[in-house]
Design a protein around this motif. Structure first.
Motif, short mmCIF file in Angstrom:
data_model
loop_
_atom_site.label_atom_id
_atom_site.label_comp_id
_atom_site.label_asym_id
_atom_site.label_seq_id
_atom_site.Cartn_x
_atom_site.Cartn_y
_atom_site.Cartn_z
N UNK B 69 0.86 -1.17 0.00
CA UNK B 69 0.00 0.00 0.00
C UNK B 69 0.90 1.23 0.00
N UNK B 70 1.18 1.76 -1.19
CA UNK B 70 2.16 2.83 -1.31
C UNK B 70 1.75 4.09 -0.57
N UNK B 71 0.51 4.47 -0.69
CA UNK B 71 0.05 5.70 -0.04
C UNK B 71 0.14 5.58 1.49
N UNK B 72 -0.15 4.41 1.99
CA UNK B 72 -0.09 4.18 3.44
C UNK B 72 1.31 3.81 3.90
N UNK B 73 2.24 3.61 2.96
CA UNK B 73 3.61 3.20 3.25
C UNK B 73 3.61 1.93 4.10
N UNK B 74 2.89 0.96 3.58
CA UNK B 74 2.74 -0.32 4.27
C UNK B 74 3.14 -1.45 3.34
N UNK B 75 3.80 -2.46 3.89
CA UNK B 75 4.33 -3.55 3.07
C UNK B 75 4.26 -4.84 3.90
N UNK B 76 3.13 -5.49 3.93
CA UNK B 76 2.97 -6.67 4.77
C UNK B 76 3.22 -7.95 3.97
N UNK B 77 3.66 -8.96 4.66
CA UNK B 77 3.98 -10.26 4.06
C UNK B 77 2.96 -11.29 4.53
N UNK B 78 2.35 -11.97 3.59
CA UNK B 78 1.41 -13.05 3.92
C UNK B 78 2.03 -14.38 3.57
N UNK B 79 2.02 -15.28 4.54
CA UNK B 79 2.52 -16.64 4.33
C UNK B 79 1.32 -17.57 4.40
N UNK B 80 1.06 -18.24 3.31
CA UNK B 80 -0.07 -19.18 3.25
C UNK B 80 0.42 -20.60 3.48
N UNK B 81 -0.48 -21.45 4.00
CA UNK B 81 -0.13 -22.85 4.21
C UNK B 81 1.21 -22.97 4.95
N UNK B 82 1.28 -22.35 6.11
CA UNK B 82 2.54 -22.27 6.86
C UNK B 82 3.13 -23.65 7.11
N UNK B 83 4.44 -23.72 6.99
CA UNK B 83 5.17 -24.96 7.20
C UNK B 83 6.17 -24.79 8.34
N UNK B 84 6.57 -25.92 8.94
CA UNK B 84 7.50 -25.85 10.06
C UNK B 84 8.79 -25.14 9.66
N UNK B 85 9.19 -25.29 8.40
CA UNK B 85 10.41 -24.66 7.92
C UNK B 85 10.31 -23.15 7.76
N UNK B 86 9.09 -22.62 7.91
CA UNK B 86 8.93 -21.16 7.84
C UNK B 86 9.33 -20.48 9.13
N UNK B 87 9.52 -21.25 10.20
CA UNK B 87 9.91 -20.66 11.48
C UNK B 87 11.27 -20.00 11.34
N UNK B 88 11.32 -18.73 11.64
CA UNK B 88 12.54 -17.94 11.44
C UNK B 88 12.29 -16.52 11.89
N UNK B 89 13.33 -15.72 11.78
CA UNK B 89 13.17 -14.28 11.96
C UNK B 89 12.97 -13.68 10.56
N UNK B 90 12.02 -12.74 10.44
CA UNK B 90 11.73 -12.11 9.17
C UNK B 90 12.00 -10.61 9.27
N UNK B 91 12.70 -10.11 8.26
CA UNK B 91 13.06 -8.70 8.23
C UNK B 91 12.47 -8.03 6.99
N UNK B 92 11.92 -6.87 7.21
CA UNK B 92 11.48 -6.00 6.13
C UNK B 92 12.62 -5.03 5.84
N UNK B 93 12.83 -4.69 4.57
CA UNK B 93 13.94 -3.79 4.23
C UNK B 93 13.55 -2.85 3.10
#
Lengths: 114, 116
Positions: B69-93
């Protein structure tokens, strides 16, 4: 294709000692970065370079120095090591523009100052 | 100066469910790049997805998608069908498109755990 190579992987320094963390990339990237990551925290930018001969400070430059004499190499120098510099250090590189502008990271250097 | 804010330090999701990680940024520029990186316990930084600000279409990579959402300056990440291997630290940049001020700025990260 080696990507971004950092050496050493681990190092223990005594207070007041100096050392150089080496970083080299073989992707002909013009941008290079040094970050530090404290436990459970994000990445803080120490220094960065947009090309050979050009460097600039990031948000936490005190106690560090860099040089960029070639496109491939971007060493980070620690002078007079202090316990506050205990951290994991990451080097990264990227293209300036184009389709693939993401940064590629080295595997990190875990530094302990005692 | 550009800043990136990840206000949620931790999140948890049930395996196979969907989770959304939030990120906001502050900039006066109109042209830039946004990224999500994953850092598993191995410490290796892995690119998850990228978005170019001039593109209105949200980026997708398999189970990963963004809501830009450029006007709102928002950048969210959606993870579907989460897997055990998705466990981690996530960084936005964030990174400016080009020029002398093109430093890559990270948020503080969010730790994602996946419950079996």
């Amino acid at each position: 294709n080696a990507g971004v190579t950092q050496t050493p992987k681990f190092r223990i320094l005594k207070i007041g000692q100096s050392m150089t963390l080496q970083c080299t990339q073989d992707m002909n990237h013009n941008y290079m970065y040094w970050y530090r990551q404290d436990p459970g925290m994000g990445l803080k930018l120490i220094y960065y370079s947009v090309g050979a001969g050009i460097t600039d400070k990031g948000e936490v430059p005190n106690g560090y120095n860099v040089s960029r004499s070639t496109t491939e190499d971007f060493p980070l120098r620690l002078e007079l090591a202090a316990p506050s510099q205990t951290s994991v250090y990451f080097c990264a590189s990227s293209y300036s523009r184009g389709v693939n502008t993401e940064a590629f990271f080295g595997q990190g250097t875990r530094l302990t100052v005692v | 100066a550009q800043t990136v804010t990840q206000s949620q330090p931790e999140m948890s999701v049930q395996e196979a469910e969907t989770v959304t990680l939030s990120c906001t940024y502050d900039t006066s520029e109109s042209d830039y790049y946004l990224f999500w990186y994953k850092q598993p316990p191995s410490r290796q930084m892995i690119l998850v997805i990228r978005q170019e600000a001039y593109k209105q279409q949200n980026a997708t990579e398999n189970r990963f998608s963004v809501n830009f959402q450029k006007a709102a300056k928002s950048f969210s990440l959606k993870i579907s069908d989460s897997q055990l291997g998705d466990a981690a630290m996530y960084f936005c940049a964030y990174r400016s498109r080009a020029g002398a001020n093109s430093k890559l700025t990270f948020g503080k990260g969010i730790t994602l755990s996946v419950r079996p």
